[in-house]
Design a protein around this motif. Sequence first.
Motif, mmCIF file in Angstrom:
data_model
loop_
_atom_site.group_PDB
_atom_site.id
_atom_site.type_symbol
_atom_site.label_atom_id
_atom_site.label_comp_id
_atom_site.label_asym_id
_atom_site.label_seq_id
_atom_site.Cartn_x
_atom_site.Cartn_y
_atom_site.Cartn_z
ATOM 1 N N ASP A 135 0.868 -1.178 0.000
ATOM 2 C CA ASP A 135 0.000 0.000 0.000
ATOM 3 C C ASP A 135 0.908 1.233 0.000
ATOM 4 O OD1 ASP A 135 -1.503 2.274 0.924
ATOM 5 O OD2 ASP A 135 -3.052 0.888 1.620
ATOM 6 N N PRO A 136 0.795 2.116 -1.019
ATOM 7 C CA PRO A 136 1.685 3.270 -1.104
ATOM 8 C C PRO A 136 1.487 4.278 0.030
ATOM 9 C CG PRO A 136 -0.002 3.397 -2.796
ATOM 10 C CD PRO A 136 -0.148 2.061 -2.129
ATOM 11 N N HIS A 137 0.319 4.282 0.654
ATOM 12 C CA HIS A 137 0.038 5.250 1.714
ATOM 13 C C HIS A 137 0.526 4.786 3.082
ATOM 14 C CE1 HIS A 137 -2.277 7.530 -1.178
ATOM 15 N NE2 HIS A 137 -2.996 6.459 -1.444
ATOM 16 N N THR A 138 0.400 3.478 3.334
ATOM 17 C CA THR A 138 0.742 2.980 4.673
ATOM 18 C C THR A 138 2.013 2.137 4.693
ATOM 19 O OG1 THR A 138 -0.534 0.938 4.409
ATOM 20 C CG2 THR A 138 -1.719 2.873 5.270
ATOM 21 N N GLY A 139 2.410 1.627 3.526
ATOM 22 C CA GLY A 139 3.563 0.737 3.468
ATOM 23 C C GLY A 139 3.222 -0.693 3.855
ATOM 24 N N ASP A 140 1.952 -0.940 4.237
ATOM 25 C CA ASP A 140 1.525 -2.299 4.595
ATOM 26 C C ASP A 140 1.463 -3.165 3.344
ATOM 27 O OD1 ASP A 140 1.236 -1.482 7.218
ATOM 28 O OD2 ASP A 140 -0.939 -1.174 7.051
ATOM 29 N N THR A 141 1.740 -4.437 3.513
ATOM 30 C CA THR A 141 1.616 -5.389 2.417
ATOM 31 C C THR A 141 0.254 -6.063 2.504
ATOM 32 O OG1 THR A 141 3.986 -5.786 2.402
ATOM 33 C CG2 THR A 141 2.625 -7.457 1.363
ATOM 34 N N TYR A 142 -0.401 -6.206 1.373
ATOM 35 C CA TYR A 142 -1.692 -6.885 1.297
ATOM 36 C C TYR A 142 -1.693 -7.759 0.053
ATOM 37 C CZ TYR A 142 -2.987 -3.439 -2.252
ATOM 38 O OH TYR A 142 -3.029 -2.669 -3.384
ATOM 39 N N LEU A 143 -2.657 -8.673 -0.039
ATOM 40 C CA LEU A 143 -2.784 -9.519 -1.217
ATOM 41 C C LEU A 143 -3.766 -8.868 -2.183
ATOM 42 C CD1 LEU A 143 -2.881 -13.148 0.227
ATOM 43 C CD2 LEU A 143 -1.050 -12.040 -1.061
ATOM 44 N N HIS A 144 -3.248 -8.366 -3.268
ATOM 45 C CA HIS A 144 -4.082 -7.766 -4.323
ATOM 46 C C HIS A 144 -4.699 -8.912 -5.118
ATOM 47 C CE1 HIS A 144 -5.378 -5.044 -7.477
ATOM 48 N NE2 HIS A 144 -4.847 -5.875 -8.348
ATOM 49 N N THR A 145 -6.030 -8.961 -5.149
ATOM 50 C CA THR A 145 -6.745 -10.040 -5.819
ATOM 51 C C THR A 145 -7.692 -9.440 -6.856
ATOM 52 O OG1 THR A 145 -6.654 -11.284 -3.753
ATOM 53 C CG2 THR A 145 -8.152 -12.100 -5.449
ATOM 54 N N PRO A 146 -7.299 -9.442 -8.134
ATOM 55 C CA PRO A 146 -8.170 -8.856 -9.151
ATOM 56 C C PRO A 146 -9.390 -9.745 -9.432
ATOM 57 C CG PRO A 146 -6.141 -9.680 -10.142
ATOM 58 C CD PRO A 146 -6.035 -9.896 -8.673
ATOM 59 N N ALA A 147 -10.534 -9.098 -9.589
ATOM 60 C CA ALA A 147 -11.780 -9.809 -9.886
ATOM 61 C C ALA A 147 -12.593 -8.978 -10.869
ATOM 62 C CB ALA A 147 -12.573 -10.048 -8.610
ATOM 63 N N ARG A 148 -13.407 -9.670 -11.666
ATOM 64 C CA ARG A 148 -14.257 -8.998 -12.657
ATOM 65 C C ARG A 148 -15.722 -9.325 -12.359
ATOM 66 N NH1 ARG A 148 -13.174 -7.036 -17.706
ATOM 67 N NH2 ARG A 148 -11.108 -7.953 -17.501
ATOM 68 N N VAL A 149 -16.573 -8.287 -12.340
ATOM 69 C CA VAL A 149 -18.005 -8.490 -12.135
ATOM 70 C C VAL A 149 -18.573 -9.198 -13.366
ATOM 71 C CG1 VAL A 149 -20.246 -7.333 -11.886
ATOM 72 C CG2 VAL A 149 -18.271 -6.533 -10.570
ATOM 73 N N VAL A 150 -19.272 -10.318 -13.115
ATOM 74 C CA VAL A 150 -19.896 -11.062 -14.209
ATOM 75 C C VAL A 150 -21.407 -10.845 -14.245
ATOM 76 C CG1 VAL A 150 -18.081 -12.811 -14.354
ATOM 77 C CG2 VAL A 150 -20.028 -13.180 -12.816
ATOM 78 N N SER A 151 -21.950 -10.329 -13.143
ATOM 79 C CA SER A 151 -23.381 -10.028 -13.118
ATOM 80 C C SER A 151 -23.661 -9.068 -11.976
ATOM 81 C CB SER A 151 -24.194 -11.308 -12.929
ATOM 82 O OG SER A 151 -25.575 -11.031 -12.963
ATOM 83 N N ARG A 152 -24.450 -8.044 -12.242
ATOM 84 C CA ARG A 152 -24.884 -7.103 -11.209
ATOM 85 C C ARG A 152 -26.398 -7.225 -11.098
ATOM 86 N NH1 ARG A 152 -22.794 -1.064 -10.900
ATOM 87 N NH2 ARG A 152 -21.228 -2.180 -9.675
ATOM 88 N N VAL A 153 -26.865 -7.481 -9.882
ATOM 89 C CA VAL A 153 -28.294 -7.652 -9.647
ATOM 90 C C VAL A 153 -28.728 -6.603 -8.636
ATOM 91 C CG1 VAL A 153 -30.093 -9.227 -8.841
ATOM 92 C CG2 VAL A 153 -28.126 -10.126 -10.107
ATOM 93 N N LYS A 154 -29.753 -5.834 -8.985
ATOM 94 C CA LYS A 154 -30.293 -4.800 -8.096
ATOM 95 C C LYS A 154 -31.677 -5.262 -7.641
ATOM 96 C CE LYS A 154 -27.824 -0.885 -9.990
ATOM 97 N NZ LYS A 154 -27.435 -0.172 -8.775
ATOM 98 N N ILE A 155 -31.902 -5.192 -6.318
ATOM 99 C CA ILE A 155 -33.180 -5.636 -5.769
ATOM 100 C C ILE A 155 -33.714 -4.601 -4.780
ATOM 101 C CG2 ILE A 155 -32.708 -8.103 -6.061
ATOM 102 C CD1 ILE A 155 -31.949 -8.188 -3.100
ATOM 103 N N PRO A 156 -35.053 -4.537 -4.643
ATOM 104 C CA PRO A 156 -35.619 -3.636 -3.637
ATOM 105 C C PRO A 156 -35.415 -4.229 -2.246
ATOM 106 C CG PRO A 156 -37.362 -4.869 -4.713
ATOM 107 C CD PRO A 156 -36.079 -5.227 -5.416
ATOM 108 N N PRO A 157 -35.333 -3.389 -1.223
ATOM 109 C CA PRO A 157 -35.135 -3.891 0.141
ATOM 110 C C PRO A 157 -36.150 -4.959 0.545
ATOM 111 C CG PRO A 157 -34.867 -1.522 0.099
ATOM 112 C CD PRO A 157 -35.360 -1.922 -1.267
#
Length: 110
Positions: free
Chosen positions: A60-82
Amino acid sequence: MTTPTPPPASPRPPERRIAIETPPDMETGVYANFVAIWHDSETFTLDFATITRPPKPTEDPHTGDTYLHTPARVVSRVKIPPSQVFEIMKALEQQLSSWERETGRRDGQA
């Protein structure tokens, strides 16, 4: 002497049966191994995604902490009423319980 006639019973509302049709191009579905859920005042959004590459340690350029960057792609977006969230939660619970009984597995463990 006459017996009073009871008032007619109010008609029962007709049963609702939803017939779901799946277009041929959607029958196979899409694979997703991740879901992000968020909401605004009117809608819940479910972003179903699939991880596209293995995780990579990244700093992380701001904190210097190391994290696991895991790229993902949205395959479907579903919108529902509450109002549908509760129904979806109940349906998921019923299906999960059924799956657990059928497979003898719990919590997705093999």
